[in-house]
Design a protein around this motif. Structure first.
Motif, PDB file in Angstrom:
ATOM      1  N   GLU A  34       0.813  -1.208   0.000  1.00  0.00           N
ATOM      2  CA  GLU A  34       0.000   0.000   0.000  1.00  0.00           C
ATOM      3  C   GLU A  34       0.853   1.266   0.000  1.00  0.00           C
ATOM      4  O   GLU A  34       0.384   2.327  -0.377  1.00  0.00           O
ATOM      5  N   THR A  35       2.102   1.152   0.405  1.00  0.00           N
ATOM      6  CA  THR A  35       2.982   2.319   0.479  1.00  0.00           C
ATOM      7  C   THR A  35       3.744   2.573  -0.821  1.00  0.00           C
ATOM      8  O   THR A  35       4.377   3.613  -0.955  1.00  0.00           O
ATOM      9  N   PHE A  36       3.697   1.637  -1.757  1.00  0.00           N
ATOM     10  CA  PHE A  36       4.455   1.780  -2.999  1.00  0.00           C
ATOM     11  C   PHE A  36       3.784   2.741  -3.959  1.00  0.00           C
ATOM     12  O   PHE A  36       2.559   2.759  -4.086  1.00  0.00           O
ATOM     13  N   ASP A  37       4.602   3.493  -4.691  1.00  0.00           N
ATOM     14  CA  ASP A  37       4.084   4.267  -5.808  1.00  0.00           C
ATOM     15  C   ASP A  37       3.958   3.303  -6.994  1.00  0.00           C
ATOM     16  O   ASP A  37       4.295   2.119  -6.891  1.00  0.00           O
ATOM     17  N   ALA A  38       3.469   3.778  -8.117  1.00  0.00           N
ATOM     18  CA  ALA A  38       3.243   2.908  -9.277  1.00  0.00           C
ATOM     19  C   ALA A  38       4.516   2.189  -9.728  1.00  0.00           C
ATOM     20  O   ALA A  38       4.491   0.976  -9.948  1.00  0.00           O
ATOM     21  N   PRO A  39       5.665   2.902  -9.869  1.00  0.00           N
ATOM     22  CA  PRO A  39       6.876   2.177 -10.282  1.00  0.00           C
ATOM     23  C   PRO A  39       7.318   1.120  -9.252  1.00  0.00           C
ATOM     24  O   PRO A  39       7.770   0.043  -9.635  1.00  0.00           O
ATOM     25  N   GLY A  40       7.161   1.418  -7.970  1.00  0.00           N
ATOM     26  CA  GLY A  40       7.530   0.453  -6.941  1.00  0.00           C
ATOM     27  C   GLY A  40       6.656  -0.788  -6.989  1.00  0.00           C
ATOM     28  O   GLY A  40       7.132  -1.914  -6.858  1.00  0.00           O
TER      29      GLY A  40
ATOM     30  N   ARG B 136      13.138  -2.574 -22.904  1.00  0.00           N
ATOM     31  CA  ARG B 136      11.955  -2.541 -23.784  1.00  0.00           C
ATOM     32  C   ARG B 136      11.114  -3.809 -23.624  1.00  0.00           C
ATOM     33  O   ARG B 136       9.892  -3.749 -23.572  1.00  0.00           O
ATOM     34  N   ARG B 137      11.786  -4.958 -23.569  1.00  0.00           N
ATOM     35  CA  ARG B 137      11.079  -6.240 -23.445  1.00  0.00           C
ATOM     36  C   ARG B 137      10.192  -6.265 -22.202  1.00  0.00           C
ATOM     37  O   ARG B 137       9.097  -6.806 -22.224  1.00  0.00           O
ATOM     38  N   TRP B 138      10.658  -5.665 -21.119  1.00  0.00           N
ATOM     39  CA  TRP B 138       9.920  -5.697 -19.858  1.00  0.00           C
ATOM     40  C   TRP B 138       9.148  -4.413 -19.568  1.00  0.00           C
ATOM     41  O   TRP B 138       8.632  -4.233 -18.477  1.00  0.00           O
ATOM     42  N   GLY B 139       9.040  -3.546 -20.556  1.00  0.00           N
ATOM     43  CA  GLY B 139       8.235  -2.339 -20.389  1.00  0.00           C
ATOM     44  C   GLY B 139       8.858  -1.319 -19.461  1.00  0.00           C
ATOM     45  O   GLY B 139       8.151  -0.519 -18.852  1.00  0.00           O
ATOM     46  N   LEU B 140      10.169  -1.331 -19.354  1.00  0.00           N
ATOM     47  CA  LEU B 140      10.858  -0.398 -18.469  1.00  0.00           C
ATOM     48  C   LEU B 140      11.193   0.907 -19.174  1.00  0.00           C
ATOM     49  O   LEU B 140      11.638   1.853 -18.538  1.00  0.00           O
ATOM     50  N   LEU B 141      10.991   0.951 -20.473  1.00  0.00           N
ATOM     51  CA  LEU B 141      11.138   2.171 -21.269  1.00  0.00           C
ATOM     52  C   LEU B 141       9.863   2.342 -22.081  1.00  0.00           C
ATOM     53  O   LEU B 141       9.280   1.374 -22.556  1.00  0.00           O
ATOM     54  N   LEU B 142       9.464   3.568 -22.263  1.00  0.00           N
ATOM     55  CA  LEU B 142       8.321   3.839 -23.116  1.00  0.00           C
ATOM     56  C   LEU B 142       8.753   3.753 -24.569  1.00  0.00           C
ATOM     57  O   LEU B 142       9.908   4.024 -24.898  1.00  0.00           O
TER      58      LEU B 142
END
Length: 75
Positions: free
Chosen positions: A18-24, A62-68
């Motif tokens: 519950e404390t994580f932001d979206a990237p976390g 890119r494969r893991w969606g870590l870059l737009l």
């Protein structure tokens, strides 16, 4: 933080999430994917050998969606 999988149904096991932001939260999700972990470990091994190329890092991201898709930093 990796929670003990034996207690995955316990609401208390998810309190920290519950404390994580979206990237976390996204990282916690990815970090539970065995294919992601295997892929990340492969990159880490390449890095330790001094054989890690920027193109390989960008492909992983890119494969893991870590870059737009329009992220210019990986060009």
């Amino acid at each position: 933080m990796l929670m003990n999988r034996a207690y995955w149904r316990s609401p208390e096991a998810y309190k920290k999430l519950e404390t994580f932001d979206a990237p976390g939260f996204a990282f916690q999700f990815l970090n539970r994917n065995p294919e992601f972990v295997k892929d990340r470990e492969r990159l880490q091994q390449m890095d330790r050998r001094g054989a890690l190329e920027p193109a390989e890092v960008n492909a992983f991201a890119r494969r893991w969606g870590l870059l737009l898709p329009d992220d210019k930093s990986s060009s």
